[in-house]
Design a protein around this motif. Sequence first.
Motif, PDB file in Angstrom:
ATOM      1  N   ALA A  77       0.839  -1.199   0.000  1.00 36.09           N
ATOM      2  CA  ALA A  77       0.000   0.000   0.000  1.00 36.09           C
ATOM      3  C   ALA A  77       0.869   1.243   0.000  1.00 36.09           C
ATOM      4  N   LEU A  78       0.427   2.237  -0.754  1.00 37.94           N
ATOM      5  CA  LEU A  78       1.167   3.500  -0.792  1.00 37.94           C
ATOM      6  C   LEU A  78       1.112   4.172   0.572  1.00 37.94           C
ATOM      7  N   GLY A  79       2.255   4.674   1.006  1.00 35.55           N
ATOM      8  CA  GLY A  79       2.270   5.425   2.252  1.00 35.55           C
ATOM      9  C   GLY A  79       1.663   6.800   2.037  1.00 35.55           C
ATOM     10  N   SER A  80       0.718   7.154   2.859  1.00 35.37           N
ATOM     11  CA  SER A  80       0.048   8.433   2.674  1.00 35.37           C
ATOM     12  C   SER A  80       0.968   9.605   2.988  1.00 35.37           C
ATOM     13  N   ASP A  81       2.133   9.357   3.614  1.00 36.59           N
ATOM     14  CA  ASP A  81       3.038  10.438   3.997  1.00 36.59           C
ATOM     15  C   ASP A  81       4.088  10.731   2.939  1.00 36.59           C
ATOM     16  N   THR A  82       4.128   9.953   1.865  1.00 31.59           N
ATOM     17  CA  THR A  82       5.122  10.193   0.824  1.00 31.59           C
ATOM     18  C   THR A  82       4.559  11.164  -0.204  1.00 31.59           C
ATOM     19  N   ILE A  83       5.262  12.275  -0.403  1.00 32.37           N
ATOM     20  CA  ILE A  83       4.806  13.312  -1.335  1.00 32.37           C
ATOM     21  C   ILE A  83       5.273  12.964  -2.740  1.00 32.37           C
ATOM     22  N   ARG A  84       4.392  13.215  -3.719  1.00 36.17           N
ATOM     23  CA  ARG A  84       4.691  12.924  -5.122  1.00 36.17           C
ATOM     24  C   ARG A  84       4.418  14.146  -5.975  1.00 36.17           C
ATOM     25  N   ALA A  85       5.046  14.158  -7.153  1.00 32.67           N
ATOM     26  CA  ALA A  85       4.781  15.247  -8.093  1.00 32.67           C
ATOM     27  C   ALA A  85       3.289  15.296  -8.385  1.00 32.67           C
ATOM     28  N   GLY A  86       2.721  16.503  -8.333  1.00 28.76           N
ATOM     29  CA  GLY A  86       1.296  16.663  -8.557  1.00 28.76           C
ATOM     30  C   GLY A  86       0.497  16.755  -7.271  1.00 28.76           C
ATOM     31  N   ASP A  87       1.068  16.356  -6.130  1.00 28.44           N
ATOM     32  CA  ASP A  87       0.360  16.474  -4.863  1.00 28.44           C
ATOM     33  C   ASP A  87       0.166  17.944  -4.493  1.00 28.44           C
ATOM     34  N   THR A  88      -0.765  18.159  -3.604  1.00 29.84           N
ATOM     35  CA  THR A  88      -1.036  19.505  -3.115  1.00 29.84           C
ATOM     36  C   THR A  88      -0.775  19.543  -1.615  1.00 29.84           C
ATOM     37  N   LEU A  89      -0.051  20.579  -1.174  1.00 30.93           N
ATOM     38  CA  LEU A  89       0.303  20.716   0.225  1.00 30.93           C
ATOM     39  C   LEU A  89      -0.401  21.926   0.830  1.00 30.93           C
ATOM     40  N   GLY A  90      -0.629  21.858   2.123  1.00 31.39           N
ATOM     41  CA  GLY A  90      -1.112  23.003   2.884  1.00 31.39           C
ATOM     42  C   GLY A  90      -0.056  23.363   3.920  1.00 31.39           C
ATOM     43  N   LEU A  91       0.363  24.639   3.965  1.00 25.66           N
ATOM     44  CA  LEU A  91       1.446  25.078   4.857  1.00 25.66           C
ATOM     45  C   LEU A  91       0.922  26.149   5.815  1.00 25.66           C
ATOM     46  N   PRO A 138       5.822  14.771   4.835  1.00 24.59           N
ATOM     47  CA  PRO A 138       5.503  16.101   5.351  1.00 24.59           C
ATOM     48  C   PRO A 138       6.429  16.542   6.494  1.00 24.59           C
ATOM     49  N   GLU A 139       6.838  15.586   7.329  1.00 21.16           N
ATOM     50  CA  GLU A 139       7.741  15.926   8.428  1.00 21.16           C
ATOM     51  C   GLU A 139       9.102  16.381   7.911  1.00 21.16           C
ATOM     52  N   ALA A 140       9.619  15.715   6.904  1.00 22.39           N
ATOM     53  CA  ALA A 140      10.912  16.103   6.336  1.00 22.39           C
ATOM     54  C   ALA A 140      10.819  17.484   5.696  1.00 22.39           C
ATOM     55  N   ILE A 141       9.728  17.758   4.989  1.00 29.64           N
ATOM     56  CA  ILE A 141       9.549  19.072   4.365  1.00 29.64           C
ATOM     57  C   ILE A 141       9.418  20.145   5.443  1.00 29.64           C
ATOM     58  N   ARG A 142       8.760  19.824   6.534  1.00 29.88           N
ATOM     59  CA  ARG A 142       8.628  20.778   7.648  1.00 29.88           C
ATOM     60  C   ARG A 142       9.991  21.179   8.181  1.00 29.88           C
ATOM     61  N   ARG A 143      10.878  20.197   8.342  1.00 31.30           N
ATOM     62  CA  ARG A 143      12.217  20.494   8.867  1.00 31.30           C
ATOM     63  C   ARG A 143      12.998  21.355   7.883  1.00 31.30           C
ATOM     64  N   ILE A 144      12.879  21.067   6.586  1.00 33.06           N
ATOM     65  CA  ILE A 144      13.616  21.835   5.580  1.00 33.06           C
ATOM     66  C   ILE A 144      13.171  23.291   5.596  1.00 33.06           C
ATOM     67  N   PRO A 154      12.906  34.685  14.001  1.00 37.05           N
ATOM     68  CA  PRO A 154      13.219  33.896  15.193  1.00 37.05           C
ATOM     69  C   PRO A 154      12.221  32.777  15.454  1.00 37.05           C
ATOM     70  N   ASP A 155      12.773  31.605  15.721  1.00 37.00           N
ATOM     71  CA  ASP A 155      12.008  30.434  16.153  1.00 37.00           C
ATOM     72  C   ASP A 155      10.726  30.203  15.340  1.00 37.00           C
ATOM     73  N   PRO A 156      10.829  30.013  14.009  1.00 40.87           N
ATOM     74  CA  PRO A 156       9.625  29.772  13.210  1.00 40.87           C
ATOM     75  C   PRO A 156       9.060  28.365  13.498  1.00 40.87           C
ATOM     76  N   GLN A 157       7.767  28.263  13.475  1.00 42.42           N
ATOM     77  CA  GLN A 157       7.076  26.984  13.651  1.00 42.42           C
ATOM     78  C   GLN A 157       6.286  26.692  12.363  1.00 42.42           C
ATOM     79  N   VAL A 158       6.516  25.508  11.782  1.00 42.55           N
ATOM     80  CA  VAL A 158       5.942  25.190  10.469  1.00 42.55           C
ATOM     81  C   VAL A 158       5.112  23.905  10.566  1.00 42.55           C
ATOM     82  N   GLN A 159       3.951  23.947   9.922  1.00 44.41           N
ATOM     83  CA  GLN A 159       3.101  22.748   9.805  1.00 44.41           C
ATOM     84  C   GLN A 159       2.881  22.462   8.321  1.00 44.41           C
ATOM     85  N   VAL A 160       3.074  21.189   7.909  1.00 42.01           N
ATOM     86  CA  VAL A 160       2.888  20.772   6.513  1.00 42.01           C
ATOM     87  C   VAL A 160       1.821  19.686   6.472  1.00 42.01           C
ATOM     88  N   ARG A 161       0.835  19.894   5.601  1.00 43.61           N
ATOM     89  CA  ARG A 161      -0.247  18.913   5.459  1.00 43.61           C
ATOM     90  C   ARG A 161      -0.306  18.462   4.000  1.00 43.61           C
TER      91      ARG A 161
END
Length: 381
Positions: A77-91, A138-144, A154-161
């Motif tokens: 089964a595809l992992g729902s956390d793996t981002i692919r070309a064409g996906d849409t993100l919410g930041l 999404p977690e890896a993109i959040r860290r980047i 200073p001290d930015p907090q990021v959420q990626v969906r």
Amino acid sequence: MKPTATRWAKSVALLAVVSILASCGLPRVGPNKREIYAGSVQKDGNAFVVSVDDHVTRAISVVPSFGFSDSFRHAAALGSDTIRAGDTLGLTVWENVDDGLLSNEGLNATVLEEVQVDGNGFVFVPYAGRIKAAGNTPEAIRRIITNKLADQTPDPQVQVRRLAGDGAAVSLMGAVGGQGVYPIERPTRTLSAMLARAGGVTIDPEVAQVRVLRGGQTGKIWFKDLYENPQMDIALRGGDRIVIEQDSRAFTALGATGQQARMKFEHQSLTAIEAIAQVGGLTPSASDPTGVFVMRDESASVANQVLGRNDLQGDQRMVYVLDLTQPNGIFIARDFTIRDGDTLYVTEAPFTQWNKVVAALTGSLTSITTADTAATALTGG
């Protein structure tokens, strides 16, 4: 003596008329049993005529089944956390200052909705630049993004969906509740879940087939089997095409049956007794229950097994004979499997043809006036 001679003459003339009518080819539904047997291999014909018994029903019981190949079944089964070309993100970015890089004055949070991953797998985030998203979680993109913004606020907090997008989507067509393109999301990673998401099938589940096209491969399964046997379910892949279609198998009914037509299968499997019932049964006033024939082109492997041989090659014309008057005739007909393309033929009872001869002579079975007149005319009496 003359009256006696006249009666004999009339009788002979009447028999002559009957013989002439019978040989002229009165209307009938098809060949009789004698004519079918005359076409057997044993009589220099080109078809094997076989009386059905328990051995035959076992030999021909193999029915082609549907199912997915190993490449379909073993795909994880595809992992729902793996981002692919064409996906849409919410930041969403929170900044620990009143006047931040991204937020308006008085607000400390900025929402970036529907940021689409481009064909090369990148997204653009203001002040963070072009970021590789495809292949990351999404977690890896959040860290980047956090690391890129940390030097500027200073001290930015990021959420990626991960939102619904077309990076991993499938298309559903045919007899399905809602045709269209659907993204593969956490609840719809499998075939059964995606069909449920699309509203299920709009045809009888008994005859619904599910076909999945993936690249150059095709897999097919019965809709009913998919839900009754969870182990047959498969994981979906982006680009899969799912087609729901009705079973196209059919048999042809001819002869002394309630209906002469091409009949579609009403179930996944169909027996001879069910096929007879499906066409309205045997015609009570005309059919011969000892002359129920099923005609098909049988594979060499099955034909050899049925006939107890090993020398036949290629498809063989087989004529299976069912005698419903035998003590276990109904049981054998119940066990005999009908296949796609079969011809079910029921002969007329001998009485039916005789009835037609008499009717042709007299107009009815209750009047012989016309026959007597015809015999008198022939004898000159």
